[in-house]
Design a protein around this motif. Structure first.
Motif, PDB file in Angstrom:
ATOM      1  N   GLU A 160       8.969   2.435  -4.974  1.00 54.10           N
ATOM      2  CA  GLU A 160       7.764   1.668  -5.295  1.00 54.10           C
ATOM      3  C   GLU A 160       7.866   0.241  -4.758  1.00 54.10           C
ATOM      4  O   GLU A 160       6.905  -0.289  -4.196  1.00 54.10           O
ATOM      5  CB  GLU A 160       7.501   1.632  -6.806  1.00 54.10           C
ATOM      6  N   VAL A 189       7.387   0.294  -0.974  1.00 56.61           N
ATOM      7  CA  VAL A 189       5.980   0.507  -0.625  1.00 56.61           C
ATOM      8  C   VAL A 189       5.180  -0.765  -0.901  1.00 56.61           C
ATOM      9  O   VAL A 189       4.328  -1.167  -0.094  1.00 56.61           O
ATOM     10  CB  VAL A 189       5.393   1.723  -1.376  1.00 56.61           C
ATOM     11  N   ASN A 190       5.462  -1.435  -2.011  1.00 52.26           N
ATOM     12  CA  ASN A 190       4.770  -2.692  -2.311  1.00 52.26           C
ATOM     13  C   ASN A 190       5.002  -3.720  -1.212  1.00 52.26           C
ATOM     14  O   ASN A 190       4.105  -4.500  -0.877  1.00 52.26           O
ATOM     15  CB  ASN A 190       5.225  -3.253  -3.658  1.00 52.26           C
ATOM     16  N   PHE A 229       2.602  -3.724   1.632  1.00 52.43           N
ATOM     17  CA  PHE A 229       1.277  -4.288   1.385  1.00 52.43           C
ATOM     18  C   PHE A 229       1.321  -5.743   0.918  1.00 52.43           C
ATOM     19  O   PHE A 229       0.360  -6.234   0.349  1.00 52.43           O
ATOM     20  CB  PHE A 229       0.520  -3.416   0.378  1.00 52.43           C
ATOM     21  N   ASP A 230       2.425  -6.433   1.199  1.00 52.27           N
ATOM     22  CA  ASP A 230       2.511  -7.855   0.871  1.00 52.27           C
ATOM     23  C   ASP A 230       1.365  -8.657   1.478  1.00 52.27           C
ATOM     24  O   ASP A 230       0.934  -9.651   0.922  1.00 52.27           O
ATOM     25  CB  ASP A 230       3.838  -8.451   1.361  1.00 52.27           C
ATOM     26  N   HIS A 246      -1.652  -7.508   1.922  1.00 50.06           N
ATOM     27  CA  HIS A 246      -2.905  -6.985   1.351  1.00 50.06           C
ATOM     28  C   HIS A 246      -3.803  -6.303   2.387  1.00 50.06           C
ATOM     29  O   HIS A 246      -5.010  -6.219   2.198  1.00 50.06           O
ATOM     30  CB  HIS A 246      -3.688  -8.077   0.613  1.00 50.06           C
ATOM     31  N   ILE A 260      -4.818  -2.843   4.306  1.00 49.82           N
ATOM     32  CA  ILE A 260      -4.723  -1.388   4.202  1.00 49.82           C
ATOM     33  C   ILE A 260      -5.582  -0.780   5.304  1.00 49.82           C
ATOM     34  O   ILE A 260      -6.688  -1.265   5.576  1.00 49.82           O
ATOM     35  CB  ILE A 260      -5.215  -0.880   2.824  1.00 49.82           C
ATOM     36  N   ALA A 305       3.396   5.169  -6.078  1.00 48.08           N
ATOM     37  CA  ALA A 305       3.339   3.990  -5.212  1.00 48.08           C
ATOM     38  C   ALA A 305       2.127   4.029  -4.285  1.00 48.08           C
ATOM     39  O   ALA A 305       1.414   3.028  -4.147  1.00 48.08           O
ATOM     40  CB  ALA A 305       4.625   3.884  -4.394  1.00 48.08           C
ATOM     41  N   SER A 365      -1.090   3.582  -6.433  1.00 44.86           N
ATOM     42  CA  SER A 365      -1.310   2.231  -6.955  1.00 44.86           C
ATOM     43  C   SER A 365      -1.682   1.241  -5.851  1.00 44.86           C
ATOM     44  O   SER A 365      -2.417   0.290  -6.099  1.00 44.86           O
ATOM     45  CB  SER A 365      -0.089   1.726  -7.733  1.00 44.86           C
ATOM     46  N   GLN A 366      -1.218   1.477  -4.644  1.00 44.43           N
ATOM     47  CA  GLN A 366      -1.507   0.546  -3.560  1.00 44.43           C
ATOM     48  C   GLN A 366      -2.761   0.884  -2.765  1.00 44.43           C
ATOM     49  O   GLN A 366      -3.367  -0.013  -2.183  1.00 44.43           O
ATOM     50  CB  GLN A 366      -0.308   0.480  -2.597  1.00 44.43           C
ATOM     51  N   THR A 367      -3.139   2.169  -2.706  1.00 45.41           N
ATOM     52  CA  THR A 367      -4.202   2.546  -1.767  1.00 45.41           C
ATOM     53  C   THR A 367      -5.408   3.256  -2.362  1.00 45.41           C
ATOM     54  O   THR A 367      -6.422   3.387  -1.677  1.00 45.41           O
ATOM     55  CB  THR A 367      -3.634   3.465  -0.658  1.00 45.41           C
TER      56      THR A 367
END
Length: 157
Positions: free
Chosen positions: A59, A62-63, A66-67, A69, A71, A107, A110-112
């Motif tokens: 996780e 993966v985070n 996307f530091d 932001h 996508i 992960a 939550s991110q995408t």
């Protein structure tokens, strides 16, 4: 929560595909064809770093991707490819595969999930997968996602 179910199914299908099981569904077929590039990449440096990533840090890694932001479908595909590469390295350990599946599902969701929904869902992915744009975007995206995860691994070491 339709998106979590779709992501969970796609992660599960990715792991089944890597372990030699048949794939189901048009989205997963397209996803598997696009992720093949990184899964079949026999780069000893990449493989070495993937092996160094503790499963419990998926996780966080993966985070890190996307530091900034940002996508796009290329990054989403690259995450599935990274998941597949990791699953391939752990395919002889079913318990670890289940953990990898659960952690990548959480992960990636939550991110995408919000972004995928905003794009019109996974059906829009099929449009991307059949476009020429993927040929321009994917190589750079795979490099960027792997780079972000490798930076996470190296900094953690």
């Amino acid at each position: 929560m339709r998106e979590v179910t779709e992501i969970e199914t796609l992660v599960h299908q990715t792991i089944l595909w890597v372990t030699g099981k048949p794939i189901i569904g048009e989205q997963h077929y397209c996803l598997s064809r696009l992720t093949e590039v990184i899964v079949e990449l026999d780069d000893p440096v990449l493989t070495s770093h993937v092996k160094k990533l503790p499963i419990e840090d998926i996780e966080k890694a993966v985070n890190k991707v996307f530091d900034d932001h940002m996508i796009n479908w290329g990054r989403v595909v690259a995450l599935f490819a990274f998941c597949a590469k990791m699953a391939l390295l752990h395919k002889d350990h079913p318990g670890q595969l289940k953990d990898i599946e659960a952690r990548f599902t959480l992960a990636i969701f939550s991110q995408t999930a919000w972004w995928i929904e905003k794009q019109g869902g996974w059906q829009n992915f099929l449009t991307f997968a059949s476009s020429e744009k993927k040929n321009e975007l994917l190589p750079w995206t795979l490099f960027g996602v792997c780079g972000s995860i490798l930076i996470y691994i190296i900094c953690k070491s």
